[in-house]
Design a protein around this motif. Structure first.
Motif, PDB file in Angstrom:
ATOM      1  N   TRP A 166       0.836  -1.205   0.000  1.00 36.93           N
ATOM      2  CA  TRP A 166       0.000   0.000   0.000  1.00 36.93           C
ATOM      3  C   TRP A 166       0.870   1.254   0.000  1.00 36.93           C
ATOM      4  O   TRP A 166       0.556   2.231  -0.683  1.00 36.93           O
ATOM      5  CB  TRP A 166      -0.903  -0.009   1.230  1.00 36.93           C
ATOM      6  CG  TRP A 166      -1.767   1.192   1.366  1.00 36.93           C
ATOM      7  CD1 TRP A 166      -2.964   1.438   0.740  1.00 36.93           C
ATOM      8  CD2 TRP A 166      -1.502   2.348   2.178  1.00 36.93           C
ATOM      9  NE1 TRP A 166      -3.458   2.667   1.124  1.00 36.93           N
ATOM     10  CE2 TRP A 166      -2.587   3.243   1.991  1.00 36.93           C
ATOM     11  CE3 TRP A 166      -0.470   2.696   3.030  1.00 36.93           C
ATOM     12  CZ2 TRP A 166      -2.649   4.463   2.650  1.00 36.93           C
ATOM     13  CZ3 TRP A 166      -0.524   3.921   3.684  1.00 36.93           C
ATOM     14  CH2 TRP A 166      -1.603   4.792   3.496  1.00 36.93           C
ATOM     15  N   GLN A 167       1.965   1.238   0.758  1.00 36.81           N
ATOM     16  CA  GLN A 167       2.800   2.436   0.844  1.00 36.81           C
ATOM     17  C   GLN A 167       3.673   2.624  -0.389  1.00 36.81           C
ATOM     18  O   GLN A 167       3.908   3.754  -0.812  1.00 36.81           O
ATOM     19  CB  GLN A 167       3.685   2.372   2.084  1.00 36.81           C
ATOM     20  CG  GLN A 167       4.696   3.516   2.170  1.00 36.81           C
ATOM     21  CD  GLN A 167       4.902   3.998   3.578  1.00 36.81           C
ATOM     22  OE1 GLN A 167       4.500   3.341   4.514  1.00 36.81           O
ATOM     23  NE2 GLN A 167       5.505   5.158   3.744  1.00 36.81           N
ATOM     24  N   SER A 168       4.177   1.551  -0.986  1.00 36.04           N
ATOM     25  CA  SER A 168       5.200   1.671  -2.025  1.00 36.04           C
ATOM     26  C   SER A 168       4.667   1.605  -3.450  1.00 36.04           C
ATOM     27  O   SER A 168       5.383   1.989  -4.382  1.00 36.04           O
ATOM     28  CB  SER A 168       6.262   0.574  -1.829  1.00 36.04           C
ATOM     29  OG  SER A 168       6.837   0.654  -0.552  1.00 36.04           O
ATOM     30  N   ALA A 169       3.459   1.105  -3.645  1.00 38.05           N
ATOM     31  CA  ALA A 169       2.945   0.927  -5.010  1.00 38.05           C
ATOM     32  C   ALA A 169       2.836   2.254  -5.754  1.00 38.05           C
ATOM     33  O   ALA A 169       3.076   2.321  -6.967  1.00 38.05           O
ATOM     34  CB  ALA A 169       1.586   0.227  -4.975  1.00 38.05           C
ATOM     35  N   GLY A 170       2.487   3.331  -5.053  1.00 31.64           N
ATOM     36  CA  GLY A 170       2.373   4.628  -5.709  1.00 31.64           C
ATOM     37  C   GLY A 170       3.712   5.135  -6.215  1.00 31.64           C
ATOM     38  O   GLY A 170       3.790   5.727  -7.301  1.00 31.64           O
ATOM     39  N   PHE A 171       4.763   4.903  -5.453  1.00 31.42           N
ATOM     40  CA  PHE A 171       6.103   5.293  -5.888  1.00 31.42           C
ATOM     41  C   PHE A 171       6.532   4.501  -7.120  1.00 31.42           C
ATOM     42  O   PHE A 171       7.090   5.057  -8.070  1.00 31.42           O
ATOM     43  CB  PHE A 171       7.090   5.072  -4.745  1.00 31.42           C
ATOM     44  CG  PHE A 171       8.523   5.309  -5.109  1.00 31.42           C
ATOM     45  CD1 PHE A 171       8.988   6.587  -5.376  1.00 31.42           C
ATOM     46  CD2 PHE A 171       9.413   4.251  -5.192  1.00 31.42           C
ATOM     47  CE1 PHE A 171      10.312   6.809  -5.707  1.00 31.42           C
ATOM     48  CE2 PHE A 171      10.732   4.459  -5.527  1.00 31.42           C
ATOM     49  CZ  PHE A 171      11.184   5.745  -5.786  1.00 31.42           C
ATOM     50  N   VAL A 172       6.255   3.205  -7.112  1.00 32.97           N
ATOM     51  CA  VAL A 172       6.551   2.367  -8.274  1.00 32.97           C
ATOM     52  C   VAL A 172       5.756   2.847  -9.483  1.00 32.97           C
ATOM     53  O   VAL A 172       6.266   2.897 -10.603  1.00 32.97           O
ATOM     54  CB  VAL A 172       6.249   0.896  -7.960  1.00 32.97           C
ATOM     55  CG1 VAL A 172       6.449   0.020  -9.192  1.00 32.97           C
ATOM     56  CG2 VAL A 172       7.140   0.401  -6.821  1.00 32.97           C
ATOM     57  N   MET A 173       4.494   3.217  -9.260  1.00 30.50           N
ATOM     58  CA  MET A 173       3.660   3.746 -10.338  1.00 30.50           C
ATOM     59  C   MET A 173       4.286   4.979 -10.971  1.00 30.50           C
ATOM     60  O   MET A 173       4.317   5.132 -12.203  1.00 30.50           O
ATOM     61  CB  MET A 173       2.276   4.087  -9.795  1.00 30.50           C
ATOM     62  CG  MET A 173       1.361   4.794 -10.777  1.00 30.50           C
ATOM     63  SD  MET A 173       0.297   6.012  -9.982  1.00 30.50           S
ATOM     64  CE  MET A 173       1.474   7.270  -9.503  1.00 30.50           C
ATOM     65  N   ALA A 174       4.817   5.873 -10.126  1.00 28.05           N
ATOM     66  CA  ALA A 174       5.427   7.100 -10.644  1.00 28.05           C
ATOM     67  C   ALA A 174       6.627   6.781 -11.530  1.00 28.05           C
ATOM     68  O   ALA A 174       6.823   7.418 -12.574  1.00 28.05           O
ATOM     69  CB  ALA A 174       5.823   8.009  -9.491  1.00 28.05           C
ATOM     70  N   LEU A 175       7.422   5.808 -11.148  1.00 23.74           N
ATOM     71  CA  LEU A 175       8.582   5.422 -11.955  1.00 23.74           C
ATOM     72  C   LEU A 175       8.148   4.857 -13.301  1.00 23.74           C
ATOM     73  O   LEU A 175       8.687   5.230 -14.354  1.00 23.74           O
ATOM     74  CB  LEU A 175       9.433   4.399 -11.196  1.00 23.74           C
ATOM     75  CG  LEU A 175      10.093   4.876  -9.901  1.00 23.74           C
ATOM     76  CD1 LEU A 175      10.844   3.722  -9.235  1.00 23.74           C
ATOM     77  CD2 LEU A 175      11.046   6.030 -10.162  1.00 23.74           C
ATOM     78  N   PHE A 176       7.176   3.956 -13.278  1.00 26.34           N
ATOM     79  CA  PHE A 176       6.714   3.352 -14.531  1.00 26.34           C
ATOM     80  C   PHE A 176       6.006   4.381 -15.417  1.00 26.34           C
ATOM     81  O   PHE A 176       6.155   4.354 -16.641  1.00 26.34           O
ATOM     82  CB  PHE A 176       5.774   2.179 -14.246  1.00 26.34           C
ATOM     83  CG  PHE A 176       6.485   0.921 -13.866  1.00 26.34           C
ATOM     84  CD1 PHE A 176       7.481   0.390 -14.669  1.00 26.34           C
ATOM     85  CD2 PHE A 176       6.159   0.242 -12.706  1.00 26.34           C
ATOM     86  CE1 PHE A 176       8.147  -0.771 -14.319  1.00 26.34           C
ATOM     87  CE2 PHE A 176       6.809  -0.922 -12.356  1.00 26.34           C
ATOM     88  CZ  PHE A 176       7.807  -1.429 -13.160  1.00 26.34           C
ATOM     89  N   LEU A 177       5.240   5.272 -14.806  1.00 26.81           N
ATOM     90  CA  LEU A 177       4.540   6.292 -15.593  1.00 26.81           C
ATOM     91  C   LEU A 177       5.537   7.232 -16.262  1.00 26.81           C
ATOM     92  O   LEU A 177       5.348   7.615 -17.428  1.00 26.81           O
ATOM     93  CB  LEU A 177       3.588   7.081 -14.694  1.00 26.81           C
ATOM     94  CG  LEU A 177       2.688   8.100 -15.395  1.00 26.81           C
ATOM     95  CD1 LEU A 177       1.802   7.422 -16.431  1.00 26.81           C
ATOM     96  CD2 LEU A 177       1.831   8.856 -14.381  1.00 26.81           C
TER      97      LEU A 177
END
Length: 291
Positions: A166-177
């Motif tokens: 829950w905490q890290s998925a958004g950061f990973v999303m930003a990298l992939f985006l």
């Protein structure tokens, strides 16, 4: 007319020197000190008498250390895979240039702005059978529902995985985006002209083009998994029993609770070696690519 001031190439070095010295002392100096303690006779207090591999032998003979490693393998595999899969999915959805992209991106990134202590405390309330989801469902009339993972030794580790994703998925999303937005749009338009559908474009063109982003993200998330400490301490404190004990919590318990400084230093050194085994090949490949 005023003449230009003479160049002072030494000035930036002089300004940065204090920060550089402090960083070398407090980071690499303390790493070296911890490494020496792991070979010393230190127990309750530092003892600089050389003891060789005694603490490493005790470490690898400890059943709790092996349990912590097994927990790390389960936690790391689920956390890394889950965070990267969910982050990639959210990045693909946001890449459709939807109207509320800015608001959704902020919502997805918000958990990363929180400390792991806050995340652990919040999820501890949510997953607590007497306060969180189970109580809410019971109050709504679903009295047969049971959600006691947090106090179940066989399921508590999965609670830590859920909170970490829950905490890290958004950061990973930003990298992939960011990686998706860096791809030339003409490639996508050419594929559309050739009749490729949107799923085919992502599966065969865009996602394979994110290989460097995948590798960088894997390095970052793996690093977070290996050094996970505050989230576990806030959520489960390593319990129930040793069900959620990880190498970082093992190190803390041995060094600061059990009075085994040398054993804690040995476990910290093993964690450092594991992270170095991941990061050093990545840095080497990056430097080699630049050359």
């Amino acid at each position: 007319m005023l003449s230009s001031s003479p160049s002072t190439p030494w000035l930036p070095k002089l300004v940065l020197a204090p920060s550089f010295v402090l960083a070398m002392g407090f980071i690499y100096g303390l790493i070296a000190w911890n490494g020496y303690l792991s070979f010393s006779a230190s127990r309750l207090l530092p003892n600089y008498e050389w003891a060789g591999l005694v603490h490493y032998q005790s470490l690898w003979a400890s059943e709790r250390w092996w349990l912590a490693l097994r927990n790390l393998a389960v936690f790391g595999g689920l956390f890394i895979g889950g965070a990267m899969a969910l982050g990639l999915l959210m990045a693909v959805l946001l890449d459709q240039k939807i109207r509320a992209e800015g608001a959704l991106r902020t919502v997805f990134l918000y958990p990363m702005a929180l400390s792991f202590i806050v995340t652990g405390t919040a999820w501890k309330w949510i997953l607590n059978p007497g306060l969180g989801l189970e109580k809410v469902l019971h109050d709504l009339g679903f009295t047969t529902v049971k959600f006691d993972w947090l106090i179940d030794p066989d399921k508590a580790l999965y609670c830590v995985v859920i909170a970490a994703i829950w905490q890290s998925a958004g950061f990973v999303m930003a990298l992939f985006l960011a990686g998706l937005r860096a791809i030339d749009e003409s490639i996508v338009k050419a594929a559309q002209v050739d009749g490729a559908s949107l799923p085919q474009i992502y599966a065969r063109i865009l996602i394979p083009s994110l290989r460097p982003v995948f590798f960088s993200t894997l390095m970052i998330v793996s690093h977070l998994a290996i050094k996970s400490f505050d989230l576990v301490m806030a959520l489960t404190a390593g319990g129930p029993g040793y069900a959620t004990d990880l190498p970082a919590t093992f190190m803390y318990t041995m060094a600061f609770t059990r009075g085994q400084i040398g054993l804690g230093a040995a476990s910290a050194t093993m964690m450092l070696a594991t992270i170095a085994a991941i990061v050093v090949p990545y840095l080497y490949s990056e430097l080699r690519a630049k050359r």
